[in-house]
Design an enzyme around this catalytic site. Structure first.
Site, PDB file in Angstrom:
ATOM      1  N   ASP A 124      12.827  11.027   6.877  1.00 26.41           N
ATOM      2  CA  ASP A 124      13.516  11.072   8.166  1.00 26.41           C
ATOM      3  C   ASP A 124      14.435   9.877   8.375  1.00 26.41           C
ATOM      4  OD1 ASP A 124      11.431   9.152   8.565  1.00 26.41           O
ATOM      5  OD2 ASP A 124      10.155  10.728   9.354  1.00 26.41           O
TER       6      ASP A 124
ATOM      7  N   ASN B  30      -0.490  11.293  17.302  1.00 24.01           N
ATOM      8  CA  ASN B  30      -0.549  12.645  17.867  1.00 24.01           C
ATOM      9  C   ASN B  30      -0.558  13.727  16.787  1.00 24.01           C
ATOM     10  OD1 ASN B  30       2.079  12.523  16.951  1.00 24.01           O
ATOM     11  ND2 ASN B  30       3.034  12.983  18.934  1.00 24.01           N
TER      12      ASN B  30
ATOM     13  N   HIS C 201       1.592  13.864  14.166  1.00 32.49           N
ATOM     14  CA  HIS C 201       2.883  14.195  13.563  1.00 32.49           C
ATOM     15  C   HIS C 201       2.961  13.699  12.121  1.00 32.49           C
ATOM     16  CE1 HIS C 201       4.570  10.159  15.106  1.00 32.49           C
ATOM     17  NE2 HIS C 201       4.785  10.124  13.809  1.00 32.49           N
TER      18      HIS C 201
ATOM     19  N   GLU D 200       6.771  16.768  15.567  1.00 32.30           N
ATOM     20  CA  GLU D 200       5.887  16.540  16.690  1.00 32.30           C
ATOM     21  C   GLU D 200       5.091  17.806  17.033  1.00 32.30           C
ATOM     22  OE1 GLU D 200       5.557  13.629  17.807  1.00 32.30           O
ATOM     23  OE2 GLU D 200       7.447  12.513  17.757  1.00 32.30           O
TER      24      GLU D 200
END
Length: 242
Positions: free
Chosen positions: A67, A136, A138, A143
């Site tokens: 990313d 979380n 990811h 996400e």
């Protein structure tokens, strides 16, 4: 799934680096999927050490990063392009033209995503994809959502993710709210996935990702479907695993 637990961060970093080094030793033209953040830094230091000791050459290796932030130039000190140069690329014999990181300043972001996937396809399957794990669930910047994109795409970063990344930026800088990230489908095409997780604060999400239901609300849980998943955790991160 092969879960390896270590009683020190140093041993974990060494083991992760040895997996990558041995892959490149066997296949000097290996395709590596790389990650950023705090987790891989020690691994990259070990890879640099292996290179300096003459154990491995990266001159024929091709890399693809997971990313990049939207809106940051490659030379911005918090871009992942800059991160990779500082932590790995500038210290080994890798050829710059063989390194691939999404371009966060592209005029047409969707086209940049499409071309990034095309470059991955042209290079062949990624041999090892290095992954970290967000609080979380990811992976990359995928996400939790009702639906996940399979290919490289632009994502709006969750507030929790932005807060976690805020420590890397000064008070006068705004944490980017978007990123380009490989999709889960692209990630799962890799021959081997190597998930590395450190710290007690990740113990709950490690348990959920590896032993809970497979759901898009925990993107990392989809890693359970991969036939060659290697998980490296320290004792704190793996404390809730059975």
């Amino acid at each position: 799934m092969n879960i390896l637990k270590f009683n020190s961060e140093a041993k974990l970093n060494e083991a992760a680096a040895r997996i990558i080094t041995s892959t490149v030793q066997v296949n000097p033209s290996a395709v590596l999927g790389l990650a950023t953040g705090g987790t891989p830094i020690g691994i990259y230091k070990e890879l640099v050490k292996d290179y300096n000791e003459g154990l491995v050459s990266f001159s024929r290796v091709t890399t693809f990063n997971l990313d990049e932030y939207v809106g940051l130039s490659p030379d911005h000190h918090q871009s992942y392009s800059h991160y990779m140069k500082e932590n790995l690329f500038n210290h080994v014999d890798i050829v710059a033209e063989r390194t691939n990181i999404p371009f966060g300043l592209a005029d047409q972001l969707e086209e940049e995503c499409r071309q990034y996937d095309e470059r991955i396809e042209a290079a062949g399957r990624i041999d090892i994809q290095l992954l970290g794990l967000g609080h979380n669930g990811h992976i990359g910047f995928n996400e939790p959502e009702d639906e996940l994109s399979s290919s490289t795409h632009v994502v709006n970063l969750a507030e929790e993710t932005k807060q976690a990344n805020a420590r890397f930026f000064t008070e006068t800088e705004e944490v980017p709210s978007q990123a380009i990230t490989m999709g889960v489908g692209t990630i799962l095409k890799a021959k081997m996935l190597m998930l590395v997780v450190k710290g007690a604060d990740k113990a709950e999400i490690v348990k959920r990702a590896l032993t809970g239901p497979v759901t898009t609300q925990c993107p990392a849980s989809l890693l359970q479907t991969h036939p060659n998943l290697v998980v490296l955790v320290d004792e704190a991160a793996g404390s809730l695993l059975p």
